[in-house]
Write a protein that holds these residues in place. Structure first.
Motif, PDB file in Angstrom:
ATOM      1  N   GLU A   8      46.232  35.942   1.092  1.00 28.53           N
ATOM      2  CA  GLU A   8      45.244  34.888   0.896  1.00 28.53           C
ATOM      3  C   GLU A   8      45.867  33.503   0.804  1.00 28.53           C
ATOM      4  OE1 GLU A   8      43.069  36.031  -2.515  1.00 28.53           O
ATOM      5  OE2 GLU A   8      42.177  37.786  -1.574  1.00 28.53           O
ATOM      6  N   MET A   9      47.190  33.430   0.918  1.00 27.74           N
ATOM      7  CA  MET A   9      47.869  32.145   0.748  1.00 27.74           C
ATOM      8  C   MET A   9      47.836  31.289   2.011  1.00 27.74           C
ATOM      9  SD  MET A   9      51.099  33.388  -1.527  1.00 27.74           S
ATOM     10  CE  MET A   9      52.001  31.871  -1.268  1.00 27.74           C
ATOM     11  N   THR A  10      47.416  31.833   3.131  1.00 32.68           N
ATOM     12  CA  THR A  10      47.368  31.055   4.366  1.00 32.68           C
ATOM     13  C   THR A  10      45.963  31.110   4.930  1.00 32.68           C
ATOM     14  OG1 THR A  10      48.171  32.998   5.547  1.00 32.68           O
ATOM     15  CG2 THR A  10      49.803  31.328   4.962  1.00 32.68           C
ATOM     16  N   LEU A  11      45.038  30.468   4.239  1.00 41.29           N
ATOM     17  CA  LEU A  11      43.652  30.473   4.663  1.00 41.29           C
ATOM     18  C   LEU A  11      43.477  29.653   5.938  1.00 41.29           C
ATOM     19  CD1 LEU A  11      41.848  29.941   1.251  1.00 41.29           C
ATOM     20  CD2 LEU A  11      42.498  32.071   2.363  1.00 41.29           C
ATOM     21  N   GLU A  12      42.521  30.070   6.753  1.00 39.46           N
ATOM     22  CA  GLU A  12      42.266  29.359   8.001  1.00 39.46           C
ATOM     23  C   GLU A  12      41.865  27.920   7.700  1.00 39.46           C
ATOM     24  OE1 GLU A  12      39.385  29.724  11.933  1.00 39.46           O
ATOM     25  OE2 GLU A  12      39.493  31.363  10.482  1.00 39.46           O
ATOM     26  N   GLY A  13      42.509  26.991   8.351  1.00 34.19           N
ATOM     27  CA  GLY A  13      42.216  25.587   8.123  1.00 34.19           C
ATOM     28  C   GLY A  13      42.850  25.032   6.871  1.00 34.19           C
ATOM     29  N   GLY A  14      43.611  25.856   6.157  1.00 37.99           N
ATOM     30  CA  GLY A  14      44.232  25.439   4.911  1.00 37.99           C
ATOM     31  C   GLY A  14      45.620  24.879   5.115  1.00 37.99           C
ATOM     32  N   PHE A  15      46.384  24.884   4.044  1.00 40.07           N
ATOM     33  CA  PHE A  15      47.720  24.294   4.039  1.00 40.07           C
ATOM     34  C   PHE A  15      48.674  25.070   4.938  1.00 40.07           C
ATOM     35  CE2 PHE A  15      51.964  24.342   1.948  1.00 40.07           C
ATOM     36  CZ  PHE A  15      52.314  23.036   2.235  1.00 40.07           C
ATOM     37  N   MET A  16      49.372  24.372   5.802  1.00 43.99           N
ATOM     38  CA  MET A  16      50.364  24.981   6.692  1.00 43.99           C
ATOM     39  C   MET A  16      51.755  24.515   6.286  1.00 43.99           C
ATOM     40  SD  MET A  16      48.651  26.873   8.771  1.00 43.99           S
ATOM     41  CE  MET A  16      49.803  27.189  10.100  1.00 43.99           C
ATOM     42  N   MET A  17      52.682  25.450   6.145  1.00 40.01           N
ATOM     43  CA  MET A  17      54.035  25.102   5.735  1.00 40.01           C
ATOM     44  C   MET A  17      54.765  24.395   6.876  1.00 40.01           C
ATOM     45  SD  MET A  17      55.440  28.307   3.516  1.00 40.01           S
ATOM     46  CE  MET A  17      55.143  29.546   4.758  1.00 40.01           C
ATOM     47  N   ARG A 107      44.452  22.276  -3.624  1.00 40.21           N
ATOM     48  CA  ARG A 107      43.005  22.049  -3.648  1.00 40.21           C
ATOM     49  C   ARG A 107      42.350  22.470  -2.332  1.00 40.21           C
ATOM     50  NH1 ARG A 107      40.603  15.940  -4.385  1.00 40.21           N
ATOM     51  NH2 ARG A 107      38.373  16.439  -4.439  1.00 40.21           N
ATOM     52  N   LYS A 108      43.067  22.287  -1.248  1.00 41.40           N
ATOM     53  CA  LYS A 108      42.549  22.643   0.076  1.00 41.40           C
ATOM     54  C   LYS A 108      42.359  24.157   0.204  1.00 41.40           C
ATOM     55  CE  LYS A 108      44.180  20.073   3.307  1.00 41.40           C
ATOM     56  NZ  LYS A 108      45.098  19.480   4.302  1.00 41.40           N
ATOM     57  N   ASP A 109      43.297  24.918  -0.323  1.00 40.09           N
ATOM     58  CA  ASP A 109      43.260  26.377  -0.179  1.00 40.09           C
ATOM     59  C   ASP A 109      42.545  27.081  -1.327  1.00 40.09           C
ATOM     60  OD1 ASP A 109      44.658  26.063   2.134  1.00 40.09           O
ATOM     61  OD2 ASP A 109      46.452  27.158   1.503  1.00 40.09           O
ATOM     62  N   TYR A 110      42.534  26.468  -2.513  1.00 33.27           N
ATOM     63  CA  TYR A 110      41.913  27.080  -3.695  1.00 33.27           C
ATOM     64  C   TYR A 110      40.927  26.098  -4.327  1.00 33.27           C
ATOM     65  CZ  TYR A 110      45.496  30.638  -3.221  1.00 33.27           C
ATOM     66  OH  TYR A 110      46.289  31.643  -2.728  1.00 33.27           O
ATOM     67  N   PRO A 111      39.827  25.798  -3.622  1.00 34.40           N
ATOM     68  CA  PRO A 111      38.906  24.755  -4.101  1.00 34.40           C
ATOM     69  C   PRO A 111      38.265  25.051  -5.448  1.00 34.40           C
ATOM     70  CG  PRO A 111      37.940  25.996  -2.271  1.00 34.40           C
ATOM     71  CD  PRO A 111      39.380  26.388  -2.347  1.00 34.40           C
ATOM     72  N   ASP A 114      40.264  24.750 -10.320  1.00 33.60           N
ATOM     73  CA  ASP A 114      40.612  23.364 -10.645  1.00 33.60           C
ATOM     74  C   ASP A 114      41.818  23.270 -11.586  1.00 33.60           C
ATOM     75  OD1 ASP A 114      39.443  24.054 -13.074  1.00 33.60           O
ATOM     76  OD2 ASP A 114      37.972  22.416 -13.073  1.00 33.60           O
ATOM     77  N   TRP A 115      42.030  24.284 -12.430  1.00 34.85           N
ATOM     78  CA  TRP A 115      43.193  24.292 -13.323  1.00 34.85           C
ATOM     79  C   TRP A 115      44.494  24.320 -12.521  1.00 34.85           C
ATOM     80  CZ3 TRP A 115      46.653  28.283 -12.953  1.00 34.85           C
ATOM     81  CH2 TRP A 115      46.211  29.439 -12.277  1.00 34.85           C
ATOM     82  N   LEU A 116      44.460  24.969 -11.350  1.00 37.66           N
ATOM     83  CA  LEU A 116      45.639  25.051 -10.508  1.00 37.66           C
ATOM     84  C   LEU A 116      45.913  23.712  -9.826  1.00 37.66           C
ATOM     85  CD1 LEU A 116      47.780  27.149  -9.638  1.00 37.66           C
ATOM     86  CD2 LEU A 116      46.290  27.752  -7.715  1.00 37.66           C
ATOM     87  N   HIS A 117      44.848  22.981  -9.488  1.00 36.81           N
ATOM     88  CA  HIS A 117      45.012  21.629  -8.929  1.00 36.81           C
ATOM     89  C   HIS A 117      45.717  20.738  -9.959  1.00 36.81           C
ATOM     90  CE1 HIS A 117      40.795  22.508  -6.960  1.00 36.81           C
ATOM     91  NE2 HIS A 117      41.711  23.402  -6.617  1.00 36.81           N
ATOM     92  N   LEU A 118      45.257  20.830 -11.197  1.00 37.74           N
ATOM     93  CA  LEU A 118      45.835  19.985 -12.246  1.00 37.74           C
ATOM     94  C   LEU A 118      47.278  20.383 -12.538  1.00 37.74           C
ATOM     95  CD1 LEU A 118      45.419  17.669 -14.187  1.00 37.74           C
ATOM     96  CD2 LEU A 118      44.465  19.286 -15.848  1.00 37.74           C
ATOM     97  N   ALA A 119      47.563  21.682 -12.500  1.00 37.52           N
ATOM     98  CA  ALA A 119      48.953  22.125 -12.678  1.00 37.52           C
ATOM     99  C   ALA A 119      49.830  21.509 -11.597  1.00 37.52           C
ATOM    100  CB  ALA A 119      49.035  23.652 -12.634  1.00 37.52           C
ATOM    101  N   GLY A 120      49.308  21.428 -10.363  1.00 35.22           N
ATOM    102  CA  GLY A 120      50.059  20.793  -9.285  1.00 35.22           C
ATOM    103  C   GLY A 120      50.334  19.327  -9.566  1.00 35.22           C
ATOM    104  N   LEU A 121      49.348  18.641 -10.139  1.00 28.87           N
ATOM    105  CA  LEU A 121      49.516  17.220 -10.433  1.00 28.87           C
ATOM    106  C   LEU A 121      50.551  16.977 -11.516  1.00 28.87           C
ATOM    107  CD1 LEU A 121      48.386  14.276  -9.951  1.00 28.87           C
ATOM    108  CD2 LEU A 121      46.987  14.706 -11.981  1.00 28.87           C
ATOM    109  N   ILE A 122      50.546  17.794 -12.560  1.00 27.27           N
ATOM    110  CA  ILE A 122      51.344  17.472 -13.746  1.00 27.27           C
ATOM    111  C   ILE A 122      52.650  18.259 -13.866  1.00 27.27           C
ATOM    112  CG2 ILE A 122      49.234  16.864 -14.981  1.00 27.27           C
ATOM    113  CD1 ILE A 122      49.573  19.423 -16.650  1.00 27.27           C
TER     114      ILE A 122
END
Length: 287
Positions: A8-17, A107-111, A114-122
């Motif tokens: 599930e880590m490579t969703l279509e249209g999501g983040f590409m490494m 945020r793009k892959d796991y909309p 939201d806690w994971l988005h914030l973990a990414g920020l901080i």
């Protein structure tokens, strides 16, 4: 907050490494002949010599008091504009760019997480330890890969050879597989080398954040590459660690591979992240 599998880590249209870092090299290549390589190796020599049990205990006691400054999470994010991480072979951009690249990729892959988005920020905010108002610690005491002290230094740790100059290396209390720990004691009971990870964990915990334990685990262990890349030190993990590691493995893709030259419009995304900060943190934190 169910665990998510690898597929599930490579969703279509999501983040590409991306295939290359900011310097055109493969990621985390510590042998690449780049303008940063020599400085990175010198950094790890100092880091491995000076990160001892005594040093870590001293830093945790001193910085655990949180008496240096009071400010909001976003004010701290803006301070990171002044910080460049000398240990990182992949990036030479100001750190706030990396924070937002990471958070926006998640945020793009796991909309809905939201806690994971914030973990990414901080997750890297603890790097403010490099700044004078936070004590102006040297780079080797703030950034770079983290690892347990108080037990044998695993050979998978980058530039392992320099541990031979660490005063704990030949101490029989510290140089066995378990050292001062016991099987499945839980990473919460393990002393990690001091740096921005553990500091930001202390700040979040002591300021009564309502983030879930997986977010705190990500903040505290995202630089623990010997564990989440090499599988070292799994004998110290308890059941909660095992569950939280699943989320850290998801997060790590975004932390590492979002380091690129793609810019983020800070003002455009700022209102969203301010709303997350308000949800999970007090307006002002003690640092």
């Amino acid at each position: 907050m169910g665990a998510t599998n690898e597929k599930e880590m490579t969703l279509e249209g999501g983040f590409m490494m991306p295939h290359a870092n900011s310097f055109g090299h493969t990621f985390r290549n510590y042998d690449a002949e780049s303008e940063r390589q020599e400085g990175v190796e010198n950094f790890y020599r100092r880091n491995h010599i000076y990160q001892t049990v005594d040093f870590v205990r001293k830093m945790r006691e001193e910085y655990g008091k949180l008496k240096r400054v009071e400010m909001s999470i976003w004010e701290c994010c803006e301070l990171l504009n002044e910080v460049v991480d000398e240990s990182d072979p992949d990036l030479d951009e100001p750190q706030i760019e990396h924070l937002l690249q990471t958070a926006e990729a998640i945020r793009k892959d796991y909309p809905n997480e939201d806690w994971l988005h914030l973990a990414g920020l901080i997750h890297d905010l603890g790097k403010v330890l490099l700044l004078p108002i936070f004590g102006g610690l040297p780079q080797w005491a703030v950034v770079g890969d983290t690892y347990p002290v108080g037990c044998r230094f695993d050979e998978s740790i980058v530039h392992h050879k320099y541990f031979m100059e660490n005063s704990d290396y030949n101490n029989p209390a510290y140089n066995t597989k378990y050292g001062i720990y016991s099987e499945k004691c839980g990473l919460n009971n393990v002393l990690m080398s001091w740096g921005h990870d553990d500091y930001m964990y202390l700040v979040a915990k002591e300021n009564k954040t309502t983030l879930p334990s997986a977010a705190l685990f990500i903040i505290r262990y995202h630089s623990f590459y010997a564990l989440h890349r090499e599988g070292a030190y799994e004998h110290l993990m308890n059941d909660e660690d095992v569950e939280n590691l699943k989320w850290l493995n998801i997060f790590n893709k975004y932390d590492l591979y979002s380091k690129s030259k793609v810019r983020v419009d800070v003002e455009k995304v700022k209102p969203y992240y301010l709303s997350l900060i308000e949800k999970y943190f007090p307006a002002k934190l003690k640092w």
